[in-house]
Design a protein around this motif. Structure first.
Motif, PDB file in Angstrom:
ATOM      1  N   GLU A   1       0.694  10.045   4.661  1.00 39.84           N
ATOM      2  CA  GLU A   1       1.181   8.920   5.455  1.00 39.84           C
ATOM      3  C   GLU A   1       0.014   8.018   5.868  1.00 39.84           C
ATOM      4  OE1 GLU A   1       3.757   6.487   7.855  1.00 39.84           O
ATOM      5  OE2 GLU A   1       4.177   7.906   6.241  1.00 39.84           O
TER       6      GLU A   1
ATOM      7  N   PRO B   1      -1.783   6.644   1.837  1.00 42.80           N
ATOM      8  CA  PRO B   1      -0.937   6.711   0.632  1.00 42.80           C
ATOM      9  C   PRO B   1      -1.605   6.133  -0.609  1.00 42.80           C
ATOM     10  CG  PRO B   1      -0.181   4.982   2.121  1.00 42.80           C
ATOM     11  CD  PRO B   1      -1.207   5.782   2.878  1.00 42.80           C
ATOM     12  N   ASP B   2      -2.487   5.161  -0.415  1.00 44.48           N
ATOM     13  CA  ASP B   2      -3.167   4.537  -1.549  1.00 44.48           C
ATOM     14  C   ASP B   2      -4.259   5.416  -2.126  1.00 44.48           C
ATOM     15  OD1 ASP B   2      -4.462   4.148   0.948  1.00 44.48           O
ATOM     16  OD2 ASP B   2      -5.738   2.588   0.069  1.00 44.48           O
TER      17      ASP B   2
ATOM     18  N   ASP C   1      10.793  13.299   8.462  1.00 43.77           N
ATOM     19  CA  ASP C   1      10.233  12.733   9.683  1.00 43.77           C
ATOM     20  C   ASP C   1      10.935  13.306  10.906  1.00 43.77           C
ATOM     21  OD1 ASP C   1       8.672  10.669  11.192  1.00 43.77           O
ATOM     22  OD2 ASP C   1      10.693   9.955  11.671  1.00 43.77           O
TER      23      ASP C   1
ATOM     24  N   THR D   1       6.851   8.077   6.945  1.00 44.65           N
ATOM     25  CA  THR D   1       7.768   6.990   6.590  1.00 44.65           C
ATOM     26  C   THR D   1       7.967   6.954   5.079  1.00 44.65           C
ATOM     27  OG1 THR D   1       5.989   5.345   6.365  1.00 44.65           O
ATOM     28  CG2 THR D   1       6.990   5.622   8.563  1.00 44.65           C
ATOM     29  N   GLU D   2       9.103   6.433   4.669  1.00 48.83           N
ATOM     30  CA  GLU D   2       9.364   6.284   3.239  1.00 48.83           C
ATOM     31  C   GLU D   2       8.422   5.259   2.616  1.00 48.83           C
ATOM     32  OE1 GLU D   2      11.258   7.858   0.926  1.00 48.83           O
ATOM     33  OE2 GLU D   2      11.414   9.320   2.552  1.00 48.83           O
ATOM     34  N   GLU D   3       7.994   4.282   3.409  1.00 46.14           N
ATOM     35  CA  GLU D   3       7.132   3.225   2.883  1.00 46.14           C
ATOM     36  C   GLU D   3       5.747   3.742   2.526  1.00 46.14           C
ATOM     37  OE1 GLU D   3      10.485   1.706   4.948  1.00 46.14           O
ATOM     38  OE2 GLU D   3       8.894   3.012   5.724  1.00 46.14           O
ATOM     39  N   ARG D   4       5.254   4.751   3.220  1.00 46.43           N
ATOM     40  CA  ARG D   4       3.899   5.248   3.000  1.00 46.43           C
ATOM     41  C   ARG D   4       3.944   6.639   2.366  1.00 46.43           C
ATOM     42  NH1 ARG D   4       0.055   2.152   5.361  1.00 46.43           N
ATOM     43  NH2 ARG D   4      -1.411   3.869   5.643  1.00 46.43           N
ATOM     44  N   TRP D   5       4.224   7.663   3.128  1.00 46.75           N
ATOM     45  CA  TRP D   5       4.338   9.022   2.573  1.00 46.75           C
ATOM     46  C   TRP D   5       5.339   9.069   1.426  1.00 46.75           C
ATOM     47  CZ3 TRP D   5       8.998  11.872   3.651  1.00 46.75           C
ATOM     48  CH2 TRP D   5       8.991  13.180   3.159  1.00 46.75           C
ATOM     49  N   GLY D   6       6.479   8.384   1.611  1.00 48.95           N
ATOM     50  CA  GLY D   6       7.534   8.429   0.601  1.00 48.95           C
ATOM     51  C   GLY D   6       7.184   7.728  -0.697  1.00 48.95           C
ATOM     52  N   SER D   7       6.118   6.933  -0.694  1.00 52.31           N
ATOM     53  CA  SER D   7       5.714   6.229  -1.919  1.00 52.31           C
ATOM     54  C   SER D   7       4.839   7.085  -2.830  1.00 52.31           C
ATOM     55  CB  SER D   7       4.957   4.949  -1.557  1.00 52.31           C
ATOM     56  OG  SER D   7       3.685   5.242  -0.980  1.00 52.31           O
TER      57      SER D   7
END
Length: 283
Positions: free
Chosen positions: A132, A135-136, A151, A222-228
């Motif tokens: 999270e 993520p990059d 979460d 979050t799906e936007e960070r960990w979820g990516s």
């Protein structure tokens, strides 16, 4: 960098990971079995950096059999002691999920490229939060018979309903509730019932009190960070600490790219190190 971070980088002769063949799955509803062929990556030539995060009641030493197998293919391996584990001197009272996460993020930031981030058991909640945060910088998240949670969930909440987790009968909280220890027989009867006597002795000799606080702290992802970040689950089919049924429930509830099965107890890094290394090298 934390002086207790054990970063090892060596280059040697390429070893064929001929013991594992895993096919991509549309979700976490099925698994690859123990066997087949693999490589050092999708093209068989790329090198990886692996950050290995141990679980509760052990330290970075737990990966000692796996590290040289990964290094032999020319990969970079970082195996760290979480705070208050292994040789790390952090007081029990200062250990928490964010402190764990900060240590793993430091290891990720020290790497020369995006990492394959591997968490075992309790380490699953730590690698989730580290992904999270970065993520990059995480190429793939790997849960090795680990807690894969949504979460807001805590490890204690997820573990409470696992009737097959026989090791819970051996866990003893301290009088003030700040730490956990184990009753005699924990290693041979529940943590690693398939271990050799030498491995059992090693587990027992390294045993320290475990900080209790992180078990009750909810993760925040979050799906936007960990979820990516792509996720892979490696299940242990004889596990008595996180039952196979509980593992399946977790990797079914959350989307993953692959599930790989190893016929082992809760410590496949001790009993099946080649299978663990082959699985990681196949990613």
């Amino acid at each position: 960098m934390n002086g207790l971070l054990r970063k090892v980088l060596r280059f040697g002769t390429m070893i064929s990971a001929a013991a594992l063949l895993s096919s991509a799955l549309p979700g976490c509803g099925g698994g690859d079995t123990d066997g087949g062929a693999g490589g050092d990556g999708p093209q068989g030539s790329d090198k990886n950096t692996y950050v290995l995060v141990h679980g509760a009641f052990v330290g970075g030493w737990a990966w000692d059999k796996v590290v040289p197998l990964l290094e032999a293919g020319g990969n970079e391996v970082i195996a760290l002691d979480l705070p208050a584990h292994g040789d790390d001197p952090t007081p029990l009272a200062d250990a928490g999920l964010q402190v764990y996460t900060d240590a793993v993020v430091e290891a990720i930031d020290s790497a020369s490229r995006p990492v394959v981030l591997v968490g075992h058991s309790m380490g699953g909640i730590v690698v989730s939060q580290a992904a999270e945060a970065r993520p990059d910088k995480v190429k793939t998240l790997v849960y090795l018979t680990a807690f894969l949670m949504k979460d807001g969930q805590s490890l204690n909440e997820e573990w409470a309903d696992d009737e097959g987790a026989e090791i819970k009968a051996y866990a003893v909280p301290s009088s003030d509730g700040t730490s956990l220890s184990f009753k005699e027989g924990w290693a041979a009867d529940a943590f690693c019932q398939d271990c050799s006597p030498e491995d059992i002795a090693q587990l027992e000799s390294h045993l320290r009190e475990e900080p209790a606080k992180p078990f009750g702290e909810p993760i925040h992802v979050t799906e936007e960070r960990w979820g990516s970040v792509p996720r892979v689950y490696i299940e242990a089919l004889q596990d008595l600490a996180i039952s196979p049924a509980e593992q399946k429930q977790q990797y079914t509830a959350l989307p993953c790219e692959r599930v790989i099965s190893i016929d082992a107890g809760h410590a496949p890094f001790l009993t099946k190190p080649k299978e663990v290394a082959d699985a990681l090298r196949s990613l």
